[in-house]
Design a protein around this motif. Sequence first.
Motif, short mmCIF file in Angstrom:
data_model
loop_
_atom_site.label_atom_id
_atom_site.label_comp_id
_atom_site.label_asym_id
_atom_site.label_seq_id
_atom_site.Cartn_x
_atom_site.Cartn_y
_atom_site.Cartn_z
N GLN A 69 -18.06 20.73 -32.34
CA GLN A 69 -18.33 19.30 -32.43
C GLN A 69 -19.37 18.88 -31.39
O GLN A 69 -20.27 18.09 -31.67
CB GLN A 69 -17.04 18.50 -32.25
N VAL A 70 -19.26 19.41 -30.18
CA VAL A 70 -20.22 19.10 -29.12
C VAL A 70 -21.61 19.60 -29.53
O VAL A 70 -22.62 18.88 -29.40
CB VAL A 70 -19.79 19.73 -27.79
N VAL A 71 -21.65 20.82 -30.04
CA VAL A 71 -22.92 21.41 -30.46
C VAL A 71 -23.52 20.62 -31.61
O VAL A 71 -24.75 20.39 -31.66
CB VAL A 71 -22.70 22.89 -30.85
N PHE A 72 -22.69 20.18 -32.55
CA PHE A 72 -23.16 19.41 -33.72
C PHE A 72 -23.80 18.10 -33.25
O PHE A 72 -24.93 17.76 -33.65
CB PHE A 72 -21.98 19.13 -34.65
N HIS A 73 -23.11 17.36 -32.39
CA HIS A 73 -23.66 16.10 -31.89
C HIS A 73 -24.95 16.34 -31.11
O HIS A 73 -25.92 15.57 -31.25
CB HIS A 73 -22.63 15.39 -31.00
N ALA A 74 -24.96 17.39 -30.28
CA ALA A 74 -26.16 17.67 -29.49
C ALA A 74 -27.34 18.04 -30.38
O ALA A 74 -28.48 17.64 -30.10
CB ALA A 74 -25.86 18.80 -28.49
N GLN A 75 -27.07 18.77 -31.46
CA GLN A 75 -28.15 19.14 -32.38
C GLN A 75 -28.74 17.91 -33.04
O GLN A 75 -29.97 17.76 -33.14
CB GLN A 75 -27.62 20.11 -33.44
N MET A 76 -27.89 17.00 -33.48
CA MET A 76 -28.39 15.78 -34.12
C MET A 76 -29.19 14.94 -33.13
O MET A 76 -30.22 14.35 -33.48
CB MET A 76 -27.22 14.98 -34.71
N ALA A 77 -28.71 14.87 -31.88
CA ALA A 77 -29.44 14.11 -30.86
C ALA A 77 -30.78 14.76 -30.57
O ALA A 77 -31.80 14.07 -30.38
CB ALA A 77 -28.61 14.01 -29.59
N SER A 78 -30.82 16.10 -30.56
CA SER A 78 -32.07 16.82 -30.32
C SER A 78 -33.09 16.54 -31.41
O SER A 78 -34.28 16.38 -31.14
CB SER A 78 -31.78 18.33 -30.23
N GLU A 79 -32.62 16.45 -32.65
CA GLU A 79 -33.51 16.16 -33.77
C GLU A 79 -34.16 14.79 -33.63
O GLU A 79 -35.27 14.55 -34.12
CB GLU A 79 -32.73 16.24 -35.08
N GLN A 80 -33.46 13.88 -32.94
CA GLN A 80 -33.99 12.52 -32.73
C GLN A 80 -34.80 12.42 -31.44
O GLN A 80 -35.32 11.35 -31.12
CB GLN A 80 -32.84 11.52 -32.69
N GLY A 81 -34.86 13.52 -30.70
CA GLY A 81 -35.59 13.50 -29.44
C GLY A 81 -34.85 12.79 -28.33
O GLY A 81 -35.46 12.39 -27.32
N ALA A 82 -33.52 12.62 -28.48
CA ALA A 82 -32.73 11.89 -27.48
C ALA A 82 -32.28 12.81 -26.34
O ALA A 82 -32.53 12.54 -25.17
CB ALA A 82 -31.52 11.24 -28.15
N PHE A 83 -31.61 13.89 -26.67
CA PHE A 83 -31.16 14.87 -25.69
C PHE A 83 -30.75 16.13 -26.43
O PHE A 83 -30.58 16.11 -27.66
CB PHE A 83 -30.00 14.35 -24.83
#
Length: 274
Positions: A69-83
């Motif tokens: 779940q942590v990895v999933f959220h981080a991946q989505m944030a990375s796609e948006q250029g957030a973190f």
Amino acid sequence: MTAPGTQIQRLLAIMAQLRNPDGGCPWDLAQDFSSIAPYTIEEAYEVADAIDRGDLDDLKDELGDLLLQVVFHAQMASEQGAFGFDDVVRAISDKLLRRHPHVFAQARADDANAVVQNWDAIKRQERADKGHTDASALAGISRGMPEWQRAAKLQARAARAGFDWPDPAPVIAKLHEEIAEVQVELARAGDDPLRAARLQDEIGDLLFVCIHLARKAQVDAGSALRQANAKFERRFRAMEAIAHGQGTTLHALDLAAHEALWAQAKQAEGEPEP
């Protein structure tokens, strides 16, 4: 044994491919933070359930699910250029160093209570540094957690500010008072337009005091409720099995028969009737 960092990189690569528009998984690609959030909460409860059952093999699997779940959220944030995932790890590492000055700096904390006091002071300073102006002892308590858990957090914060009963006895007295108030509302005429709102309010007060009693008794309310749920499920299933063995169903039996079956289920677990 493979180095932990190698396995983390492997997991990150798998998650990135699942979210890759070119050949990724349609379900994973359709998700966003909001749609994944319920799964994150569910996986945290699965971890707690494995711990309650003392099943370390299952705990290993459930911790992996939670990490996903942590990895999933981080991946989505990375796609948006957030973190990205590294930013998440860096943030929690920095936070642990910052909030444990008695370990990693020169501060002192001779017991667990001192650690909690230091932790709260550091969190207040962190909120102030971010421009948060709420100076209440209750500031920063998330509204996203289950309400029973938020009740316990509110009570614990208030207690650290000195607002608390000294022992369980007055809490039990308050519990009786709240039960009496619920009984008053239940006795009101059913056509009273305000009855439902008042009843909800009184039952809420009753539940809040129950959480308080658990805290004063040093019992985790969530664990206690999970245990009670498991006990109910186990005994209800036993009732169904007994009824089935008698050639009938619970639907076909009256309340007295239900109570007799419940007593049988309790006795089968070695708990005699009072």
